[in-house]
Scaffold this active site. Structure first.
Site, PDB file in Angstrom:
ATOM      1  N   ASP C 197       0.870  -1.169   0.000  1.00 35.24           N
ATOM      2  CA  ASP C 197       0.000   0.000   0.000  1.00 35.24           C
ATOM      3  C   ASP C 197       0.912   1.224   0.000  1.00 35.24           C
ATOM      4  OD1 ASP C 197      -1.542   2.171   0.552  1.00 35.24           O
ATOM      5  OD2 ASP C 197      -2.434   1.376   2.383  1.00 35.24           O
ATOM      6  N   GLN C 200       1.042   6.351   1.152  1.00 37.39           N
ATOM      7  CA  GLN C 200       1.887   7.344   1.821  1.00 37.39           C
ATOM      8  C   GLN C 200       3.317   7.314   1.299  1.00 37.39           C
ATOM      9  OE1 GLN C 200       0.810   9.666   3.819  1.00 37.39           O
ATOM     10  NE2 GLN C 200      -1.264   8.857   4.087  1.00 37.39           N
ATOM     11  N   LYS C 223      -2.565  12.484  -3.127  1.00 33.52           N
ATOM     12  CA  LYS C 223      -1.594  12.728  -2.053  1.00 33.52           C
ATOM     13  C   LYS C 223      -0.240  13.135  -2.612  1.00 33.52           C
ATOM     14  CE  LYS C 223      -3.600   9.135   0.911  1.00 33.52           C
ATOM     15  NZ  LYS C 223      -4.455   9.670   1.981  1.00 33.52           N
TER      16      LYS C 223
HETATM   17  C1  PLP Z   1      -1.711   4.267   4.134  1.00 32.29           C
HETATM   18  C2  PLP Z   1      -2.921   4.590   3.336  1.00 32.29           C
HETATM   19  N1  PLP Z   1      -3.482   3.642   2.577  1.00 32.29           N
HETATM   20  C3  PLP Z   1      -4.560   3.872   1.813  1.00 32.29           C
HETATM   21  C4  PLP Z   1      -5.146   5.111   1.774  1.00 32.29           C
HETATM   22  C5  PLP Z   1      -6.367   5.299   0.933  1.00 32.29           C
HETATM   23  O1  PLP Z   1      -6.154   6.163  -0.141  1.00 32.29           O
HETATM   24  P1  PLP Z   1      -7.380   6.723  -0.955  1.00 32.29           P
HETATM   25  O2  PLP Z   1      -8.327   7.316   0.039  1.00 32.29           O
HETATM   26  O3  PLP Z   1      -6.814   7.744  -1.854  1.00 32.29           O
HETATM   27  O4  PLP Z   1      -8.005   5.572  -1.703  1.00 32.29           O
HETATM   28  C6  PLP Z   1      -4.575   6.149   2.537  1.00 32.29           C
HETATM   29  C7  PLP Z   1      -5.110   7.524   2.500  1.00 32.29           C
HETATM   30  O5  PLP Z   1      -6.011   7.906   3.183  1.00 32.29           O
HETATM   31  C8  PLP Z   1      -3.458   5.870   3.345  1.00 32.29           C
HETATM   32  O6  PLP Z   1      -2.910   6.816   4.101  1.00 32.29           O
END
Ligand code: PLP
Ligand code: PLP
Lengths: 149, 407, 407, 149
Positions: C197, C200, C223
């Site tokens: 994932d 970040q 992000k």
């Molecule tokens: C570590 C992590 N994984 C996944 C996500 C999910 O990303 P998104 O909301 O852009 O799908 C986030 C962000 O909120 C995150 O910080």
């Protein structure tokens, strides 16, 4: 508007009267190609004797460019060995991507001298989206021939 | 003859600074007015932060603006509450959510799913796959001779075994607008989940879900002057209650432990992860734009252009129209072929005249099978189109006919 | 002390025309530079048309520009080919695609899914639900005393029954960067599908999938200076071959008949419907922006700010940091609490000082359970942040301490 | 910066020393409320005699606003009938949404005269995102009370 450059008479002739369209009785090799973007379809069937394509059929459906390219290809490769065909294919591809006739290895003073009717397809070069149409029979042929061996 | 002030409207669309462009492909996606482009740019520049859970002003105001678009969409559709509005990626995603999140859990072998023969793949393939997963049977309301639906067998098709009726609001190939009232009433009678694929309908006609009679409706912003990346699923509250979320992650949960999770209230439950925030702002601006011009006025404009085009195309030799040849219950989408000229060749020639049409199967292969053509060329109209666009189309078609020696 | 020319960088971000804004919430979503905003606006204004199947120049060039971003992403990630890049709505959607499209078909009862105790809900709840659907067991790599992962039991956790190892590249709560090399090597050893994932990680560090050792990586554009509505799933070609599409519709099919469909080649097979076209252009511009500044430089800048902040926060009475208190293997995300002041109250007070932090569970409830706090306040840094932002944070925290009478 | 207006001493006092926090032995009614946006939790338990709330417990976790609001609410409703409680709730809600004290039906010259300690929460009005925090115990109470009947 160089449309006449694209849709030359010889292209329309091959489109309407495709050569070697009749499917072969018992082809040694066969491949089907599809251009997923526009749906054009081409089937290539080959009758081989050793390394030589002794008979060929090309049929399918699609635009004048893909279908005429297939028809012209069938004429260009019939009776040729794999090596000869590869040489023609290479010339064809460079014609499609070259800057101009000379760069493509053609002879501007003698149209058809190098690639025969296929040279009529060089106008396609100016229509990038259509190059895939012209190339479809050739990539399908490549698949039918398979890796050399 | 058309009813809209296209000079003023075209001035809103920067793409038409290219005077030679005759854009006739709005059924694939519409162009964007500067009102939408600027709203998004301005929000991204000065108002942006992630929504929800934000304890600072920028995030609070971004959340409020995002949620205000939900209210705006609810009002636009005549929904009873903003909680009936789910933001999705587009019409395709909305339909897939219904197929996975409702259909997978509720359908049994030999249940029936009914679609029409003129569906876009987005409203066909999800049901094919649902049928395969569940053993349900997929059946089709057939196309009639007149390129409209043949409802004569509707009673047999929609019966007690019918659990889902999913029908396009307007064919993206033929332009045909089916008699939704009849089909939806039949679905309601047997308690089937009725879904309208509004991808083509909503941008072009007034649609009011309070009288439509459907259980759910989907559409995409990008065909309605809005951005890509966002669309809407509206559904009746009872149906949303029955729907299981299929995407899991942030913002859609209520509690999460190591091994279990419970869901947030509707509609957040269906919106996992960071939503298309900037796109929602663009959708809001697109609704404002369309509403300012008026959906009925847009529909009338489409009709006038369609009438003009059907007339003008009728005079082009060798040209064949696939779809209704009058303006009764049809939108501004005209498919055609010309003699033995392949639609891709047509499109290339038209493009040289500055006329942008689409050529191909338009994501409706089973329909083209029925029409017995592998592809068509398609011209489609929207609020910025003029009769000059159609004149240019006709002239280009004549040129094509000449180049191919068919006229 | 920070390495970047933040004066020049901040001038690129219109939001900082508000001089009083200390934006410390980039872990939730970053602000957008005008380069990205303008690229999108310009494309929407003058270059827009739907992609694929378009036979006219505007559509061809839109398709080329869209596909060029795929190439750009591939280069950015060090992928072997653009065909390994799937555009998705965001990190959440990417993970859900893997869970549904790979996990649902391949996992058997008692197979194992391994995550860590510091996952975001997006990389937890999809696996919980997959475990429930398939009977597989979900297990956790535990957090150690030092707020880093405790790998002592890794051999027992990742064994022959382990089919999926999904691990965050950087904790969005603690800032901790796990030893990915060790975990991914263990996954590779047993042939498990390994997923990072990168939500970040990717925006903040150089990431090269050719050496990373993972089977798949996801991240979101928003992000990383990019737009909402788009993200990326990268996966090894072998893994993409094993993956079934879960969304069906236009552009993802090869042939469709009334009852059956076959899929388009990879990656189109996973991109049903009209994709986020304008957003892809924005993502391309965001990559250009980040690359111009340099990912290593950004990482170094984050580190310097983190060092400065850990130092300064260490001097604030009653303040407790949840996460590593040195800059070793950690990114610029700092969670904290202060005496008995609830993080929402902290955030409100900080907001009055122009300091934007997030407060709450940060979509990581099981982690907060372990930390034994119901919520934290979180400050996170990015390329536009300065030591002045941190000074403002510290001053606001002192004010909060005084208002609540704890210092 | 009107932070002192928000975080008045009486709020911090109720936050730190919540009244009626001890769960009831056998409550007649009970409801749990969560603010999904921030995670604040409040549980309301009621002991009823007919229409009258004879005992009450409010416990939970969250910010000073939601928790102090719950504590103040517990004092305000204990011993009151449903009708009396509804009147207080209505005043509280109008205080949260009104333009100013007078519009809210409060008496600026006599602080606390109308709603007692609850009036300390009126500063929340200027922080729209926190209004939901202040309202959480009240919506939970409403659920616990259920429809009149
Ligand atoms: C570590 C992590 N994984 C996944 C996500 C999910 O990303 P998104 O909301 O852009 O799908 C986030 C962000 O909120 C995150 O910080
Ligand atoms: C009738 C119809 N349904 C569904 C869709 C799919 O919409 P989208 O690609 O925006 O998901 C389209 C557009 O292509 C359409 O014309």
């Amino acid at each position: 508007m160089a449309l006449e450059e694209l849709y030359r008479d010889v292209i329309l002739d091959h489109y309407r009267n495709p050569r070697h369209r009749q499917p072969l009785e018992a082809p040694d090799r066969r491949a089907e190609g599809v251009n997923p973007l526009c749906g054009d379809e081409v089937t290539v069937e080959l009758k081989m004797e050793g390394d030589r394509v002794v008979d060929v059929a090309v049929h399918g459906q699609g635009c004048s460019i893909s279908q005429s390219s297939g028809s012209m290809m069938s004429e260009a490769i019939k009776g040729k060995t794999r090596a000869e065909i590869e040489a023609i294919a290479a010339k064809f591809h460079s014609m499609m991507t070259a800057e101009d006739e000379t760069a493509a290895g053609l002879d501007p003073s003698r149209p058809g001298a190098v690639l025969g009717d296929l040279e009529a397809l060089q106008g396609v070069r100016r229509y990038p989206v259509r190059i895939k149409c012209a190339a479809l029979p050739w990539t399908t042929l490549e698949e039918a021939l398979g890796p050399a061996g | 003859m058309p009813l809209l002030d296209t000079t003023a409207i075209r001035a809103d669309f920067p793409v038409f600074e290219d005077r030679g462009l005759h854009f006739l492909d709005s059924a694939a996606s519409s162009q964007k007015p500067r009102q939408v482009i600027e709203a998004m740019a301005d929000f991204a520049a000065h108002g942006y932060a992630n929504v929800n859970r934000g304890a600072y002003r920028l995030s609070v105001s971004a959340t409020e603006r995002y949620e205000a678009v939900r209210d705006k969409v609810a009002a636009f559709l005549g929904a009873g509450s903003s909680d009936e509005i789910v933001f999705v990626r587009g019409a395709t995603t909305g339909i897939n959510l219904l197929a996975h999140g409702w259909g997978s859990l509720r359908l049994r072998p030999d249940d029936r799913i009914i679609v029409t023969e003129m569906e876009h793949h987005a409203n066909l393939v999800p049901w094919q796959m649902l049928a395969r997963r569940t053993g349900a049977r997929l059946e089709f309301i057939p196309l009639g001779e007149d390129h409209r639906l043949d409802l004569s067998g509707l009673d047999r098709l929609i019966d007690e075994d019918t659990k889902i009726v999913a029908v396009t609001g307007m064919s993206n190939v033929l332009g045909t607008i089916p008699p939704l009232d009849v089909i939806l009433a039949a679905a309601r009678e047997v308690g089937a989940f009725s879904i309208v694929d509004g991808a083509q309908l909503v941008p072009h006609q007034p649609v009011d879900v309070s009288t439509l009679g459907a259980d759910a409706l989907v559409f995409s912003a990008h065909k309605m002057c809005g951005p890509t990346g966002i669309g809407v699923l509206w559904a009746r509250p009872e149906r949303l209650e029955e729907l299981e979320p299929i995407e899991y992650g942030g913002d859609m949960i209520s509690t999460v432990t190591r091994y279990t999770a419970t869901w947030a209230p509707i509609p957040q439950r269906f919106e996992a992860g960071t939503p298309p925030i900037i796109e929602a702002i663009g959708l809001g601006a697109a609704i404002d734009y369309v509403e300012k011009i008026g959906r009925q006025a847009i529909a009338d404009h489409d009709t006038e252009l369609t009438r003009y085009a059907l007339d003008a195309l009728g005079d082009v030799p060798e040209l064949r129209i696939h779809g209704p040849v009058d303006t009764e219950s049809r939108g501004g989408v005209i498919s055609f072929t010309m003699a033995d000229i392949h639609p891709h060749d047509l499109a290339t020639i038209l493009d040289q005249h500055g006329v942008a049409v689409r050529a191909g199967h338009h994501c409706a292969k089973p329909l083209l099978e029925i029409l017995e053509v592998p592809a068509t060329a398609r011209a489609s109209f929207y609020l910025y189109n003029t009769t000059e666009d159609i004149d240019a189309l006709v002239e280009a078609l004549r040129d094509a006919g000449e180049i191919f020696g068919v006229i």
